[in-house]
Design a protein around this motif. Structure first.
Motif, PDB file in Angstrom:
ATOM      1  N   LYS A   2      53.649  24.590  40.356  1.00 57.80           N
ATOM      2  CA  LYS A   2      53.298  25.422  39.211  1.00 57.80           C
ATOM      3  C   LYS A   2      52.903  24.522  38.049  1.00 57.80           C
ATOM      4  CE  LYS A   2      58.054  25.723  37.479  1.00 57.80           C
ATOM      5  NZ  LYS A   2      59.155  26.643  37.069  1.00 57.80           N
ATOM      6  N   VAL A   3      52.393  25.142  36.994  1.00 60.79           N
ATOM      7  CA  VAL A   3      51.994  24.405  35.799  1.00 60.79           C
ATOM      8  C   VAL A   3      53.033  24.642  34.713  1.00 60.79           C
ATOM      9  CG1 VAL A   3      50.250  24.187  33.984  1.00 60.79           C
ATOM     10  CG2 VAL A   3      49.547  24.504  36.358  1.00 60.79           C
TER      11      VAL A   3
ATOM     12  N   SER B 119      46.277  25.529  53.850  1.00 55.58           N
ATOM     13  CA  SER B 119      47.039  26.605  53.212  1.00 55.58           C
ATOM     14  C   SER B 119      47.130  26.348  51.718  1.00 55.58           C
ATOM     15  CB  SER B 119      48.448  26.703  53.810  1.00 55.58           C
ATOM     16  OG  SER B 119      49.153  25.483  53.651  1.00 55.58           O
ATOM     17  N   LEU B 120      47.440  27.404  50.965  1.00 58.75           N
ATOM     18  CA  LEU B 120      47.508  27.306  49.509  1.00 58.75           C
ATOM     19  C   LEU B 120      48.747  26.529  49.076  1.00 58.75           C
ATOM     20  CD1 LEU B 120      46.335  28.297  46.758  1.00 58.75           C
ATOM     21  CD2 LEU B 120      47.893  30.239  46.942  1.00 58.75           C
ATOM     22  N   VAL B 121      48.554  25.569  48.180  1.00 59.72           N
ATOM     23  CA  VAL B 121      49.668  24.901  47.517  1.00 59.72           C
ATOM     24  C   VAL B 121      50.066  25.727  46.301  1.00 59.72           C
ATOM     25  CG1 VAL B 121      50.411  22.822  46.279  1.00 59.72           C
ATOM     26  CG2 VAL B 121      48.987  22.615  48.335  1.00 59.72           C
ATOM     27  N   ALA B 122      49.127  25.948  45.410  1.00 66.42           N
ATOM     28  CA  ALA B 122      49.360  26.782  44.223  1.00 66.42           C
ATOM     29  C   ALA B 122      48.040  26.995  43.509  1.00 66.42           C
ATOM     30  CB  ALA B 122      50.383  26.137  43.284  1.00 66.42           C
TER      31      ALA B 122
ATOM     32  N   SER C  70      45.202  16.823  35.386  1.00 65.79           N
ATOM     33  CA  SER C  70      46.454  17.282  34.783  1.00 65.79           C
ATOM     34  C   SER C  70      47.017  18.486  35.532  1.00 65.79           C
ATOM     35  CB  SER C  70      46.229  17.643  33.312  1.00 65.79           C
ATOM     36  OG  SER C  70      47.380  18.249  32.754  1.00 65.79           O
ATOM     37  N   ILE C  71      46.165  19.479  35.786  1.00 64.15           N
ATOM     38  CA  ILE C  71      46.626  20.699  36.457  1.00 64.15           C
ATOM     39  C   ILE C  71      46.939  20.422  37.920  1.00 64.15           C
ATOM     40  CG2 ILE C  71      45.995  23.046  37.118  1.00 64.15           C
ATOM     41  CD1 ILE C  71      46.554  22.643  34.113  1.00 64.15           C
ATOM     42  N   ALA C  72      46.082  19.689  38.608  1.00 69.67           N
ATOM     43  CA  ALA C  72      46.289  19.416  40.031  1.00 69.67           C
ATOM     44  C   ALA C  72      47.577  18.641  40.266  1.00 69.67           C
ATOM     45  CB  ALA C  72      45.095  18.659  40.606  1.00 69.67           C
TER      46      ALA C  72
END
Length: 376
Positions: free
Chosen positions: A278-279, A133-136, A268-270
């Protein structure tokens, strides 16, 4: 000249490729030559003797030995990293992903996940379909994280390299599921670094402008998106994201021109998506404005007109106002909103830039300390 990138996932071979758009290069193109030689060329010719034939055999075996060593290195990298590269399926679409940690988090492209929230994942060493499933997702950098519902034992996270150590000419291997062919590997070199590339917008593509991309000659095709670009130290140096297309050939692929998001951006983003969902620190420079493309009297793009200024933002602090038309950032010409976005993508938060703009028909400049792109 190859100028149009296309996302390399998530559709398989039956999918029509997206429309061509321009690649904006932040670093100059360079042609590099390669020379080679052998130790025997520096030696004087041997006189005919019984021993000369054995000497010749010994010299000719050196290239074969070197070739075998390179082949062994390739095979070691593949054995090390391929188990960390997965195939991601959503509906009738597919792409690739990289196992990020032993908890089942998988990093991929935002255009691979699209608007989906559930996925089927197939590991490289298994044919069993796993639910995820999607985390973000963070479309501004075309990155997303999904998570396996029941991570299997022995899940192998990939090792990510240092983006600062990626150099021209380094051998690269691209791993993923091009055209649905899972666990495929192609090879090439790092053709360039520091590329700023604008993706096409449409379908599942967010149309992101991404800086510091790694250009590679390794073949990248639809389905490769989200897969790993790997060095010979078995480290992921990028996520395969785009392949260039040839505008004069009806958008046909331009062989040997692919682009990967660098490892530093990925991690960084992950990390933020996994920990916070979220970022909060995009690492991308911003003026703190809302803008649109401005057109001149001939209806040609002529700049980026400011529609709104964020209170306390970089532009507001420098005295920029709604109605100002930005025409240049530093030495980079700005003739549209896309050009402004591209120019900012190559800069970093906290750096200073001279913004040239027009107000009431007069050209002015403002020295701006750039802020950070805010995220929703």
């Amino acid at each position: 000249m190859p100028a149009g990138p296309r996302p390399t996932g998530p559709r398989a071979a039956r999918t029509r490729l997206p429309a061509t758009v321009a690649v904006v290069l932040a670093a100059a193109l360079a042609l590099a030559g390669c020379s080679s030689g052998s130790s025997s060329s520096a030696s004087p010719p041997s006189s005919p003797s019984a021993g000369s034939s054995s000497g010749t055999k010994q010299a000719s075996s050196a290239p074969a030995q070197s070739g075998n060593q390179l082949q062994d290195a390739y095979q070691k990298v593949i054995a090390d990293v391929l188990p960390s590269v997965v195939q991601i399926t959503t509906g009738d679409s597919l792409g690739s992903g990289i196992v990020y940690d032993d908890k089942g988090d998988i990093v991929t492209n935002a255009h691979v996940v699209g608007t989906a929230t559930t996925f089927t994942v197939t590991l490289a060493n298994s044919t069993k379909a796993l639910d995820a499933s999607l985390v973000a997702s963070y479309p501004d950098s075309d990155l997303a994280v999904i998570k396996l519902a029941s991570p299997p034992s022995g899940l192998k996270p990939a090792a990510f390299g240092d983006s600062g150590k990626v150099e021209l000419g380094q051998i690269t291997l691209a791993m993923g599921s091009p055209l649905g062919l899972s666990s495929s590997v192609t090879q090439g070199i790092v053709s360039a670094t520091g590329r700023t590339v604008s993706e096409p917008r449409g379908g599942t593509s967010p149309g992101a402008t991404i800086s510091n991309m790694v250009q590679t000659s390794a073949a990248i095709n639809p389905g490769n998106s989200g897969g790993a670009l790997v060095n010979l130290d078995s480290q992921v140096i990028g996520i395969n994201t785009l392949a260039a297309t040839e505008p004069e050939a009806n958008g046909a692929a331009a062989p040997g021109i692919g682009f990967a998001i660098p490892a530093s951006t990925i991690t960084s983003i992950a990390d933020q998506l996994i920990k916070q969902g979220k970022v909060t620190n995009s690492g991308r420079a911003a003026l703190g404005i809302t803008a649109r493309t401005s057109f001149n009297q001939q209806f040609q793009p002529a700049g980026a007109v400011i529609v709104a200024v964020s209170p306390g933002g970089a532009a507001a602090s420098a005295g920029l106002q709604p109605g100002d038309v930005i025409t240049k950032i530093g030495d980079t010409q700005v003739d549209s909103l896309n050009a402004l976005t591209t120019a900012l993508a190559s800069l970093t938060p906290g750096s200073k830039a001279t913004v040239t703009y027009t107000r009431d028909g007069n050209s002015k400049t403002a020295d701006v300390t750039l802020g950070t792109l805010e995220t929703p």
